[in-house]
Scaffold this active site. Sequence first.
Site, PDB file in Angstrom:
ATOM      1  N   ARG A  63      11.039  -0.689  11.104  1.00  2.79           N
ATOM      2  CA  ARG A  63       9.938  -0.347  11.990  1.00  2.79           C
ATOM      3  C   ARG A  63       9.899  -1.300  13.187  1.00  2.79           C
ATOM      4  O   ARG A  63      10.191  -2.473  13.057  1.00  2.79           O
ATOM      5  CB  ARG A  63       8.613  -0.448  11.216  1.00  2.79           C
ATOM      6  CG  ARG A  63       8.178   0.870  10.658  1.00  2.79           C
ATOM      7  CD  ARG A  63       7.068   0.758   9.673  1.00  2.79           C
ATOM      8  NE  ARG A  63       5.906  -0.013  10.116  1.00  2.79           N
ATOM      9  CZ  ARG A  63       4.802  -0.153   9.403  1.00  2.79           C
ATOM     10  NH1 ARG A  63       4.710   0.434   8.222  1.00  2.79           N
ATOM     11  NH2 ARG A  63       3.786  -0.869   9.846  1.00  2.79           N
ATOM     12  N   ARG A 107      11.654  -5.356   5.252  1.00  2.00           N
ATOM     13  CA  ARG A 107      11.418  -3.944   4.911  1.00  2.00           C
ATOM     14  C   ARG A 107      12.323  -3.014   5.718  1.00  2.00           C
ATOM     15  O   ARG A 107      12.490  -3.161   6.923  1.00  2.00           O
ATOM     16  CB  ARG A 107       9.968  -3.560   5.200  1.00  2.00           C
ATOM     17  CG  ARG A 107       9.756  -2.041   5.094  1.00  2.00           C
ATOM     18  CD  ARG A 107       8.330  -1.627   5.150  1.00  2.00           C
ATOM     19  NE  ARG A 107       7.603  -2.169   6.276  1.00  2.00           N
ATOM     20  CZ  ARG A 107       6.290  -2.149   6.375  1.00  2.00           C
ATOM     21  NH1 ARG A 107       5.571  -1.607   5.418  1.00  2.00           N
ATOM     22  NH2 ARG A 107       5.700  -2.667   7.422  1.00  2.00           N
ATOM     23  N   LYS A 133       0.839  -1.208   0.000  1.00  2.00           N
ATOM     24  CA  LYS A 133       0.000   0.000   0.000  1.00  2.00           C
ATOM     25  C   LYS A 133       0.875   1.260   0.000  1.00  2.00           C
ATOM     26  O   LYS A 133       0.675   2.168  -0.803  1.00  2.00           O
ATOM     27  CB  LYS A 133      -0.943   0.005   1.217  1.00  2.00           C
ATOM     28  CG  LYS A 133      -1.850  -1.219   1.289  1.00  2.00           C
ATOM     29  CD  LYS A 133      -2.785  -1.170   2.479  1.00  2.00           C
ATOM     30  CE  LYS A 133      -2.112  -1.218   3.834  1.00  2.00           C
ATOM     31  NZ  LYS A 133      -1.430  -2.492   4.143  1.00  2.00           N
ATOM     32  N   ARG A 156     -10.165   0.448   8.824  1.00  2.00           N
ATOM     33  CA  ARG A 156      -9.634  -0.882   9.087  1.00  2.00           C
ATOM     34  C   ARG A 156     -10.603  -1.749   9.880  1.00  2.00           C
ATOM     35  O   ARG A 156     -10.295  -2.900  10.164  1.00  2.00           O
ATOM     36  CB  ARG A 156      -8.360  -0.716   9.934  1.00  2.00           C
ATOM     37  CG  ARG A 156      -7.103  -1.257   9.337  1.00  2.00           C
ATOM     38  CD  ARG A 156      -6.022  -0.907  10.338  1.00  2.00           C
ATOM     39  NE  ARG A 156      -4.786  -1.538  10.066  1.00  2.00           N
ATOM     40  CZ  ARG A 156      -3.773  -0.942   9.448  1.00  2.00           C
ATOM     41  NH1 ARG A 156      -3.895   0.268   8.968  1.00  2.00           N
ATOM     42  NH2 ARG A 156      -2.645  -1.580   9.309  1.00  2.00           N
TER      43      ARG A 156
HETATM   44  P1  AP5 Z   1       4.818  -1.638   1.903  1.00  2.00           P
HETATM   45  O1  AP5 Z   1       4.499  -0.842   0.678  1.00  2.00           O
HETATM   46  O2  AP5 Z   1       5.529  -0.930   3.006  1.00  2.00           O
HETATM   47  O3  AP5 Z   1       3.494  -2.364   2.444  1.00  2.00           O
HETATM   48  P2  AP5 Z   1       2.209  -1.799   3.192  1.00  2.00           P
HETATM   49  O4  AP5 Z   1       1.021  -2.473   2.580  1.00  2.00           O
HETATM   50  O5  AP5 Z   1       2.217  -0.304   3.193  1.00  2.00           O
HETATM   51  O6  AP5 Z   1       2.480  -2.417   4.611  1.00  2.00           O
HETATM   52  P3  AP5 Z   1       2.374  -1.822   6.078  1.00  2.00           P
HETATM   53  O7  AP5 Z   1       3.107  -2.775   6.972  1.00  2.00           O
HETATM   54  O8  AP5 Z   1       2.793  -0.390   6.149  1.00  2.00           O
HETATM   55  O9  AP5 Z   1       0.857  -1.937   6.307  1.00  2.00           O
HETATM   56  P4  AP5 Z   1       0.157  -2.028   7.628  1.00  2.00           P
HETATM   57  O10 AP5 Z   1      -1.237  -1.873   7.145  1.00  2.00           O
HETATM   58  O11 AP5 Z   1       0.414  -3.223   8.459  1.00  2.00           O
HETATM   59  O12 AP5 Z   1       0.813  -0.857   8.502  1.00  2.00           O
HETATM   60  P5  AP5 Z   1       0.328   0.605   8.918  1.00  2.00           P
HETATM   61  O13 AP5 Z   1       1.503   1.471   8.906  1.00  2.00           O
HETATM   62  O14 AP5 Z   1      -0.886   1.001   8.158  1.00  2.00           O
HETATM   63  O15 AP5 Z   1       5.633  -2.931   1.448  1.00  2.00           O
HETATM   64  C1  AP5 Z   1       6.133  -3.851   2.415  1.00  2.00           C
HETATM   65  C2  AP5 Z   1       7.498  -4.384   1.946  1.00  2.00           C
HETATM   66  O16 AP5 Z   1       7.306  -5.175   0.756  1.00  2.00           O
HETATM   67  C3  AP5 Z   1       8.516  -3.295   1.582  1.00  2.00           C
HETATM   68  O17 AP5 Z   1       9.798  -3.698   1.952  1.00  2.00           O
HETATM   69  C4  AP5 Z   1       8.419  -3.193   0.044  1.00  2.00           C
HETATM   70  O18 AP5 Z   1       9.655  -2.778  -0.530  1.00  2.00           O
HETATM   71  C5  AP5 Z   1       8.059  -4.636  -0.337  1.00  2.00           C
HETATM   72  N1  AP5 Z   1       7.206  -4.692  -1.511  1.00  2.00           N
HETATM   73  C6  AP5 Z   1       6.178  -3.867  -1.847  1.00  2.00           C
HETATM   74  N2  AP5 Z   1       5.599  -4.233  -2.996  1.00  2.00           N
HETATM   75  C7  AP5 Z   1       6.277  -5.375  -3.400  1.00  2.00           C
HETATM   76  C8  AP5 Z   1       6.152  -6.252  -4.518  1.00  2.00           C
HETATM   77  N3  AP5 Z   1       5.218  -6.070  -5.461  1.00  2.00           N
HETATM   78  N4  AP5 Z   1       7.012  -7.295  -4.586  1.00  2.00           N
HETATM   79  C9  AP5 Z   1       7.965  -7.518  -3.648  1.00  2.00           C
HETATM   80  N5  AP5 Z   1       8.136  -6.698  -2.574  1.00  2.00           N
HETATM   81  C10 AP5 Z   1       7.289  -5.646  -2.449  1.00  2.00           C
HETATM   82  O19 AP5 Z   1      -0.157   0.351  10.413  1.00  2.00           O
HETATM   83  C11 AP5 Z   1       0.762   0.036  11.427  1.00  2.00           C
HETATM   84  C12 AP5 Z   1       0.010  -0.076  12.755  1.00  2.00           C
HETATM   85  O20 AP5 Z   1      -0.639   1.183  13.079  1.00  2.00           O
HETATM   86  C13 AP5 Z   1      -1.130  -1.105  12.800  1.00  2.00           C
HETATM   87  O21 AP5 Z   1      -0.671  -2.405  13.073  1.00  2.00           O
HETATM   88  C14 AP5 Z   1      -1.995  -0.522  13.925  1.00  2.00           C
HETATM   89  O22 AP5 Z   1      -1.469  -0.813  15.182  1.00  2.00           O
HETATM   90  C15 AP5 Z   1      -1.903   0.979  13.687  1.00  2.00           C
HETATM   91  N6  AP5 Z   1      -2.956   1.474  12.792  1.00  2.00           N
HETATM   92  C16 AP5 Z   1      -2.776   2.104  11.584  1.00  2.00           C
HETATM   93  N7  AP5 Z   1      -3.953   2.442  11.048  1.00  2.00           N
HETATM   94  C17 AP5 Z   1      -4.915   2.011  11.910  1.00  2.00           C
HETATM   95  C18 AP5 Z   1      -6.330   2.040  11.903  1.00  2.00           C
HETATM   96  N8  AP5 Z   1      -7.018   2.565  10.887  1.00  2.00           N
HETATM   97  N9  AP5 Z   1      -7.000   1.518  12.982  1.00  2.00           N
HETATM   98  C19 AP5 Z   1      -6.318   0.975  14.015  1.00  2.00           C
HETATM   99  N10 AP5 Z   1      -4.977   0.905  14.081  1.00  2.00           N
HETATM  100  C20 AP5 Z   1      -4.283   1.415  13.040  1.00  2.00           C
END
Ligand code: AP5
Length: 208
Positions: free
Chosen positions: A155, A127, A13, A88
Amino acid sequence: MRVILIGPPGAGKGTQATWLKERLGVPHLSTGDMLRAAVQQGTELGRQADGYMRRGELVPDDLVIRMAVERIGQADCGNGFLLDGFPRTRAQAEALDVALQAAGTAIDVVLLIEVPDELIIDRITGRVQDPETGTIYHLRFNPPPPEVAPRVVQRKDDTEQACRARLDKYHSETAPIVPFYRDKGLLRTVDGVGSPDEVSRRLLAALG
Ligand code: AP5
């Protein structure tokens, strides 16, 4: 245009949002980034969110909804936004609908990036991010260039244990909002397996 990006942790994402926001000409709103900034700045919200995030649990709805709705109301979102990581939960999706209705607007499209669980752990534990530019890398799939490599950071929630907890939460809390958007006719599903460029092309095709 008002777009939501949904997908499991590590679906890509954040990676895809980097170019998609330019293409759409709208701000990228990542609730994960907002919460990490709050933790780093030591705000009350950050203090409350920190433990949940480290454990891979969801931050309580009331905290996240307030933060996201406030951000969407800011001037730079007048022409739209790219939401990443929000909503979410069903409660968050309903609260977003209510806030947008009150503002006389609505979501245009929901993009679901699908990646099987067995690929997720590898993506997450490899990552790293450049703290200066925010660019996301992967130690194997997309390694940082030599001049950037010494300063990349990982992270706190990118451990295997926290990742498994995040995946569980995705399946129990977030996946159920997919039918919510499908029933509204807003959902477009994209295969997230393949190179980031391949996934980008699929997203563009899905956006028409
Ligand atoms: P990346 O693009 O970073 O993936 P992502 O989908 O953005 O993953 P996140 O871990 O950031 O998502 P998340 O939803 O768990 O975390 P968030 O920050 O929202 O890609 C990942 C890796 O893969 C990278 O190394 C990249 O290079 C590689 N990659 C990408 N595309 C690829 C491909 N096609 N092929 C191969 N490799 C690839 O949330 C974190 C925390 O915040 C949550 O756990 C929660 O505690 C809290 N939080 C956030 N939002 C909410 C909410 N709305 N409600 C409650 N808690 C929340």
